[in-house]
Design a protein around this motif. Sequence first.
Motif, short mmCIF file in Angstrom:
data_model
loop_
_atom_site.label_atom_id
_atom_site.label_comp_id
_atom_site.label_asym_id
_atom_site.label_seq_id
_atom_site.Cartn_x
_atom_site.Cartn_y
_atom_site.Cartn_z
N ASP A 223 0.77 -1.60 0.55
CA ASP A 223 0.04 -0.19 -0.22
C ASP A 223 0.69 1.25 -0.12
O ASP A 223 0.97 1.71 1.21
N ARG A 224 1.59 1.95 -1.26
CA ARG A 224 1.98 2.83 -1.04
C ARG A 224 1.55 3.96 -0.78
O ARG A 224 2.00 4.88 -0.46
N GLU A 225 -0.07 4.10 -0.99
CA GLU A 225 -0.71 5.07 -0.95
C GLU A 225 -0.55 5.59 0.76
O GLU A 225 0.04 6.77 1.15
N ALA A 226 -0.41 4.47 0.99
CA ALA A 226 -0.94 4.45 2.97
C ALA A 226 0.52 4.86 3.64
O ALA A 226 0.96 6.00 4.41
N VAL A 227 1.70 4.73 3.21
CA VAL A 227 3.00 4.50 3.22
C VAL A 227 2.73 6.01 2.86
O VAL A 227 3.97 6.76 3.76
N THR A 228 3.05 6.46 1.88
CA THR A 228 3.41 8.24 1.63
C THR A 228 2.39 8.96 2.23
O THR A 228 3.76 9.60 3.08
N LYS A 229 1.39 8.97 2.47
CA LYS A 229 0.93 9.11 3.58
C LYS A 229 1.16 9.68 4.88
O LYS A 229 1.85 10.79 5.59
N ARG A 230 2.18 8.60 5.00
CA ARG A 230 2.88 8.49 6.78
C ARG A 230 4.36 9.00 6.33
O ARG A 230 4.62 10.49 7.63
N VAL A 231 4.45 9.27 5.52
CA VAL A 231 5.58 10.13 4.93
C VAL A 231 5.25 11.33 5.63
O VAL A 231 6.09 12.43 6.11
N CYS A 232 4.31 11.76 4.70
CA CYS A 232 4.15 13.25 3.85
C CYS A 232 3.84 13.64 5.29
O CYS A 232 4.30 14.99 5.81
N ASP A 233 2.95 13.08 6.44
CA ASP A 233 2.60 13.36 7.75
C ASP A 233 3.60 14.04 8.47
O ASP A 233 3.90 14.58 9.85
N PHE A 234 4.57 12.60 8.48
CA PHE A 234 5.76 12.83 9.27
C PHE A 234 6.10 13.95 9.10
O PHE A 234 7.26 14.85 9.95
N LEU A 235 6.77 14.68 7.92
CA LEU A 235 7.51 15.73 7.38
C LEU A 235 6.43 17.47 7.67
O LEU A 235 7.00 17.95 6.52
N GLY A 236 5.28 17.35 7.56
CA GLY A 236 4.34 18.14 7.78
C GLY A 236 3.63 18.48 6.42
O GLY A 236 3.80 19.64 6.53
N LEU A 237 3.81 17.53 5.66
CA LEU A 237 3.10 17.75 4.66
C LEU A 237 2.02 17.91 4.23
O LEU A 237 2.26 16.82 4.14
N PRO A 238 1.18 18.80 3.03
CA PRO A 238 0.65 17.82 2.72
C PRO A 238 -0.33 17.18 1.94
O PRO A 238 1.26 16.92 1.11
N PRO A 239 -0.78 15.77 1.37
CA PRO A 239 -1.31 14.66 1.17
C PRO A 239 -0.51 14.61 -0.36
O PRO A 239 -0.96 16.03 -1.33
N MET A 240 0.50 14.28 -1.07
CA MET A 240 0.10 14.19 -2.20
C MET A 240 -0.96 14.46 -3.25
O MET A 240 -1.89 13.42 -3.26
N GLU A 241 -0.65 14.25 -4.34
CA GLU A 241 -1.78 14.32 -5.58
C GLU A 241 -1.41 13.48 -6.67
O GLU A 241 -0.42 13.03 -6.42
N GLY A 242 -2.23 12.66 -6.96
CA GLY A 242 -2.34 11.66 -7.85
C GLY A 242 -2.05 10.39 -6.90
O GLY A 242 -2.22 10.82 -6.00
N HIS A 243 -1.36 8.73 -7.53
CA HIS A 243 -1.12 8.09 -6.59
C HIS A 243 -0.09 7.61 -6.69
O HIS A 243 0.54 7.55 -8.02
#
Length: 365
Positions: A223-243
């Motif tokens: 689940d790349r989407e879920a893991v990428t969201k965790r990374v963005c949250d950790f870095l204080g970034l908004p969620p990525m657009e696109g898949h």
Amino acid sequence: MLVPSCDPPSRTDGYGVTDARAGWGKQLRLPDFFIIGAAKAGTTSLYDMLARHPGVFLPSRKEPEFFARDDLYAEGIENYAWMFDPARPDQLTGEGSTLYSLSPLFPDTASRIARHVPQARFIYVLRHPVERAYSFYIQLVKNYQNATGDYVVHRRFEDFVLPEFHARAAPRAKVLAPFNAHFPDTPELCLAGSDYLMQIRAYLAHVPRERMLFLKFEDFRRDREAVTKRVCDFLGLPPMEGHPAEAGRRNVSRDHFDRLGEQLAMDTLRNRAGLLWKFRGMLPTSLRQRLRERALARAPRVEFLHEPPAMLPETRALLEQRFAVQIPELSQLTGLDLAEWGLDLPRDQMHPTAVLDANRFPALR
């Protein structure tokens, strides 16, 4: 992250680039975060996905290795910082040198980062330790073949990790690519990167736990989407657009050996066809492709020496014993569920200092 320069600039950096922009005393742009590894745990794909985030700037050189390698570090921080200059003020910057999780082979990495970038955050992707170690060996073979054009595999995995066999194995010039010259040729080369507790402790001696994010390679594949969201949250970034899956797989060694095997098979067919090979261009493309596929399918099986042999079951069993003892503490420290690695062995089968005894491998003697 902006920090003051503390070292006078040198004339030419260790990356082969002369840069006169860095001045003594100027504000340097340094990474806000580091993807420190582990090697062969999906870090290239993660790096590529983060590079697509508008709030992140990542240099084209994923692994500058500055803080790990003595030769590059001696050139001075200015000769590293220039690669982050293009970042906008509103972007986070980062890099992804997997050499940063190879303690004790590169023992000063964590302290150097803490000295120069004391507020940095760290992302560490863990993979089944035995699978990761063998995959790293495969990468070394691939690097050597690509760099030298020598497609013979001169060392088995056991020749790298068994001290007795390592001592009489092919020399490093026959197994390590020239651009891997900074790697120490020791039995721990393939194994240290899987000693996750050692790597984590090296960083926790300098940075607080809350500035480290631990991920699991197996989760990233599912689940790349879920893991990428965790990374963005950790870095204080908004969620990525696109898949995130659009970034695709990267750095897959299996593709290399498949292509190489097909190339060698075609070389065999070319030699057998003789003069007829020169006239293949006269055929229509579709017919030529069908004949090619049919010829490859009917060609006698040739055992090429270009592909590394599989890990022996005895090797896997002993390495599992070595790493199994870490699992309870590693799971607690990282907050990761590591049960799917299947290393929850009975305590009497755990051997944290297991020696890879060559006597257990009579097939190799």
